[in-house]
Design a protein around this motif. Structure first.
Motif, PDB file in Angstrom:
ATOM      1  N   TYR A 192     -63.999  74.035  -4.215  1.00  0.00           N
ATOM      2  CA  TYR A 192     -63.399  73.129  -4.609  1.00  0.00           C
ATOM      3  C   TYR A 192     -64.390  72.225  -5.962  1.00  0.00           C
ATOM      4  O   TYR A 192     -64.018  71.328  -6.887  1.00  0.00           O
ATOM      5  CB  TYR A 192     -63.516  71.265  -3.376  1.00  0.00           C
ATOM      6  CG  TYR A 192     -62.311  70.854  -3.074  1.00  0.00           C
ATOM      7  CD1 TYR A 192     -61.132  72.359  -3.061  1.00  0.00           C
ATOM      8  CD2 TYR A 192     -62.051  70.212  -2.425  1.00  0.00           C
ATOM      9  CE1 TYR A 192     -60.249  72.230  -1.942  1.00  0.00           C
ATOM     10  CE2 TYR A 192     -60.888  69.952  -1.368  1.00  0.00           C
ATOM     11  CZ  TYR A 192     -60.496  70.908  -1.380  1.00  0.00           C
ATOM     12  OH  TYR A 192     -58.919  70.815  -0.334  1.00  0.00           O
ATOM     13  N   THR A 193     -65.941  73.209  -5.401  1.00  0.00           N
ATOM     14  CA  THR A 193     -66.087  72.132  -6.648  1.00  0.00           C
ATOM     15  C   THR A 193     -66.319  73.574  -8.189  1.00  0.00           C
ATOM     16  O   THR A 193     -67.859  73.649  -8.578  1.00  0.00           O
ATOM     17  CB  THR A 193     -68.078  72.296  -6.280  1.00  0.00           C
ATOM     18  OG1 THR A 193     -68.106  72.943  -5.253  1.00  0.00           O
ATOM     19  CG2 THR A 193     -67.478  70.460  -5.532  1.00  0.00           C
ATOM     20  N   HIS A 244     -65.365  73.937 -10.634  1.00  0.00           N
ATOM     21  CA  HIS A 244     -65.334  73.466 -11.670  1.00  0.00           C
ATOM     22  C   HIS A 244     -66.369  73.326 -12.884  1.00  0.00           C
ATOM     23  O   HIS A 244     -67.756  72.991 -12.205  1.00  0.00           O
ATOM     24  CB  HIS A 244     -64.510  72.304 -12.010  1.00  0.00           C
ATOM     25  CG  HIS A 244     -64.107  72.167 -13.231  1.00  0.00           C
ATOM     26  ND1 HIS A 244     -65.049  71.145 -14.357  1.00  0.00           N
ATOM     27  CD2 HIS A 244     -62.485  72.291 -14.177  1.00  0.00           C
ATOM     28  CE1 HIS A 244     -64.657  71.305 -14.946  1.00  0.00           C
ATOM     29  NE2 HIS A 244     -62.978  71.429 -15.216  1.00  0.00           N
ATOM     30  N   SER A 270     -68.343  71.707 -14.565  1.00  0.00           N
ATOM     31  CA  SER A 270     -68.421  70.259 -14.344  1.00  0.00           C
ATOM     32  C   SER A 270     -69.008  69.709 -13.120  1.00  0.00           C
ATOM     33  O   SER A 270     -70.015  68.949 -13.490  1.00  0.00           O
ATOM     34  CB  SER A 270     -67.240  69.511 -14.904  1.00  0.00           C
ATOM     35  OG  SER A 270     -66.806  69.074 -13.945  1.00  0.00           O
ATOM     36  N   GLU A 272     -64.975  67.299  -7.772  1.00  0.00           N
ATOM     37  CA  GLU A 272     -63.844  67.882  -7.560  1.00  0.00           C
ATOM     38  C   GLU A 272     -62.271  67.535  -8.299  1.00  0.00           C
ATOM     39  O   GLU A 272     -63.095  66.280  -8.453  1.00  0.00           O
ATOM     40  CB  GLU A 272     -64.358  67.364  -6.390  1.00  0.00           C
ATOM     41  CG  GLU A 272     -65.623  68.566  -5.833  1.00  0.00           C
ATOM     42  CD  GLU A 272     -65.255  67.495  -3.964  1.00  0.00           C
ATOM     43  OE1 GLU A 272     -64.121  67.086  -3.009  1.00  0.00           O
ATOM     44  OE2 GLU A 272     -66.067  68.330  -3.123  1.00  0.00           O
ATOM     45  N   ALA A 273     -61.885  68.238  -8.358  1.00  0.00           N
ATOM     46  CA  ALA A 273     -60.555  67.669  -8.952  1.00  0.00           C
ATOM     47  C   ALA A 273     -59.782  65.795  -8.605  1.00  0.00           C
ATOM     48  O   ALA A 273     -59.833  65.479  -9.281  1.00  0.00           O
ATOM     49  CB  ALA A 273     -59.334  68.795  -8.407  1.00  0.00           C
ATOM     50  N   VAL A 314     -60.912  63.170 -10.233  1.00  0.00           N
ATOM     51  CA  VAL A 314     -59.680  62.856 -11.086  1.00  0.00           C
ATOM     52  C   VAL A 314     -58.382  62.283 -11.066  1.00  0.00           C
ATOM     53  O   VAL A 314     -57.626  61.175 -11.579  1.00  0.00           O
ATOM     54  CB  VAL A 314     -59.690  63.907 -12.153  1.00  0.00           C
ATOM     55  CG1 VAL A 314     -58.465  63.621 -13.059  1.00  0.00           C
ATOM     56  CG2 VAL A 314     -61.433  64.507 -12.548  1.00  0.00           C
ATOM     57  N   THR A 315     -57.632  62.848  -9.980  1.00  0.00           N
ATOM     58  CA  THR A 315     -56.543  62.645  -9.484  1.00  0.00           C
ATOM     59  C   THR A 315     -56.106  61.661  -8.571  1.00  0.00           C
ATOM     60  O   THR A 315     -54.715  60.494  -8.738  1.00  0.00           O
ATOM     61  CB  THR A 315     -56.029  63.996  -8.524  1.00  0.00           C
ATOM     62  OG1 THR A 315     -56.611  63.689  -7.540  1.00  0.00           O
ATOM     63  CG2 THR A 315     -56.556  64.958  -9.492  1.00  0.00           C
ATOM     64  N   MET A 373     -52.456  68.387 -11.879  1.00  0.00           N
ATOM     65  CA  MET A 373     -53.621  68.614 -12.412  1.00  0.00           C
ATOM     66  C   MET A 373     -54.491  69.811 -11.563  1.00  0.00           C
ATOM     67  O   MET A 373     -55.261  70.675 -11.412  1.00  0.00           O
ATOM     68  CB  MET A 373     -54.784  67.291 -12.102  1.00  0.00           C
ATOM     69  CG  MET A 373     -56.014  67.090 -13.326  1.00  0.00           C
ATOM     70  SD  MET A 373     -55.633  67.337 -14.778  1.00  0.00           S
ATOM     71  CE  MET A 373     -57.265  68.116 -15.108  1.00  0.00           C
ATOM     72  N   LYS A 374     -54.607  69.005 -10.590  1.00  0.00           N
ATOM     73  CA  LYS A 374     -55.415  69.716  -9.085  1.00  0.00           C
ATOM     74  C   LYS A 374     -55.361  71.056  -9.377  1.00  0.00           C
ATOM     75  O   LYS A 374     -56.114  72.117  -8.847  1.00  0.00           O
ATOM     76  CB  LYS A 374     -54.905  69.353  -7.851  1.00  0.00           C
ATOM     77  CG  LYS A 374     -55.364  69.933  -6.423  1.00  0.00           C
ATOM     78  CD  LYS A 374     -55.213  69.533  -4.995  1.00  0.00           C
ATOM     79  CE  LYS A 374     -53.712  69.892  -4.733  1.00  0.00           C
ATOM     80  NZ  LYS A 374     -53.247  69.741  -4.149  1.00  0.00           N
ATOM     81  N   TRP A 402     -56.725  72.655 -12.542  1.00  0.00           N
ATOM     82  CA  TRP A 402     -57.997  72.800 -12.584  1.00  0.00           C
ATOM     83  C   TRP A 402     -58.756  73.793 -11.818  1.00  0.00           C
ATOM     84  O   TRP A 402     -59.238  74.339 -11.279  1.00  0.00           O
ATOM     85  CB  TRP A 402     -58.265  71.436 -11.252  1.00  0.00           C
ATOM     86  CG  TRP A 402     -59.721  70.892 -11.283  1.00  0.00           C
ATOM     87  CD1 TRP A 402     -60.610  71.490 -10.574  1.00  0.00           C
ATOM     88  CD2 TRP A 402     -60.525  69.948 -12.158  1.00  0.00           C
ATOM     89  NE1 TRP A 402     -61.820  70.920 -11.053  1.00  0.00           N
ATOM     90  CE2 TRP A 402     -62.333  69.335 -11.759  1.00  0.00           C
ATOM     91  CE3 TRP A 402     -60.081  69.136 -13.799  1.00  0.00           C
ATOM     92  CZ2 TRP A 402     -62.553  68.591 -12.743  1.00  0.00           C
ATOM     93  CZ3 TRP A 402     -60.738  68.340 -13.870  1.00  0.00           C
ATOM     94  CH2 TRP A 402     -62.103  67.926 -13.427  1.00  0.00           C
ATOM     95  N   ARG A 403     -57.853  74.058 -10.464  1.00  0.00           N
ATOM     96  CA  ARG A 403     -58.312  75.554  -9.095  1.00  0.00           C
ATOM     97  C   ARG A 403     -57.539  76.154  -9.423  1.00  0.00           C
ATOM     98  O   ARG A 403     -57.672  77.659  -8.508  1.00  0.00           O
ATOM     99  CB  ARG A 403     -58.851  74.688  -7.986  1.00  0.00           C
ATOM    100  CG  ARG A 403     -59.070  73.453  -8.160  1.00  0.00           C
ATOM    101  CD  ARG A 403     -58.937  72.745  -6.710  1.00  0.00           C
ATOM    102  NE  ARG A 403     -58.590  72.764  -5.500  1.00  0.00           N
ATOM    103  CZ  ARG A 403     -57.985  72.145  -5.079  1.00  0.00           C
ATOM    104  NH1 ARG A 403     -58.787  71.021  -5.160  1.00  0.00           N
ATOM    105  NH2 ARG A 403     -57.223  71.807  -3.861  1.00  0.00           N
TER     106      ARG A 403
END
Length: 69
Positions: A11-12, A14, A16, A19-20, A23-24, A35-36, A39-40
């Motif tokens: 989950y982390t 990314h 940045s 966690e997605a 944003v979502t 997006m999730k 992102w992952r």
């Protein structure tokens, strides 16, 4: 020790550190799920399958907006 329910390591991953879900939360269901998955993508296995899932939610949102569902 990792919290595999609330904060699994992927989950982390990314760059940045965000966690997605941060944003979502600000999106509707379809866009948030797309997006999730983007992102992952590939962090838990098959990146192509993740992108196909994202595409499903994007297409579903397009259909919803066009009124073709």
């Amino acid at each position: 020790m990792s919290d595999l329910v609330n904060h699994p390591p992927h989950y982390t991953n990314h760059p940045s550190g965000i966690e997605a879900i941060e944003v979502t939360r600000h999106m509707n269901f379809n866009l948030g799920n797309a997006m999730k998955y983007i992102w992952r993508a590939g962090l838990k296995g098959d990146g192509i399958q993740d992108l196909q899932k994202a595409r499903f939610y994007i297409n579903d949102e397009i259909n919803r907006l066009e009124g073709t569902q």
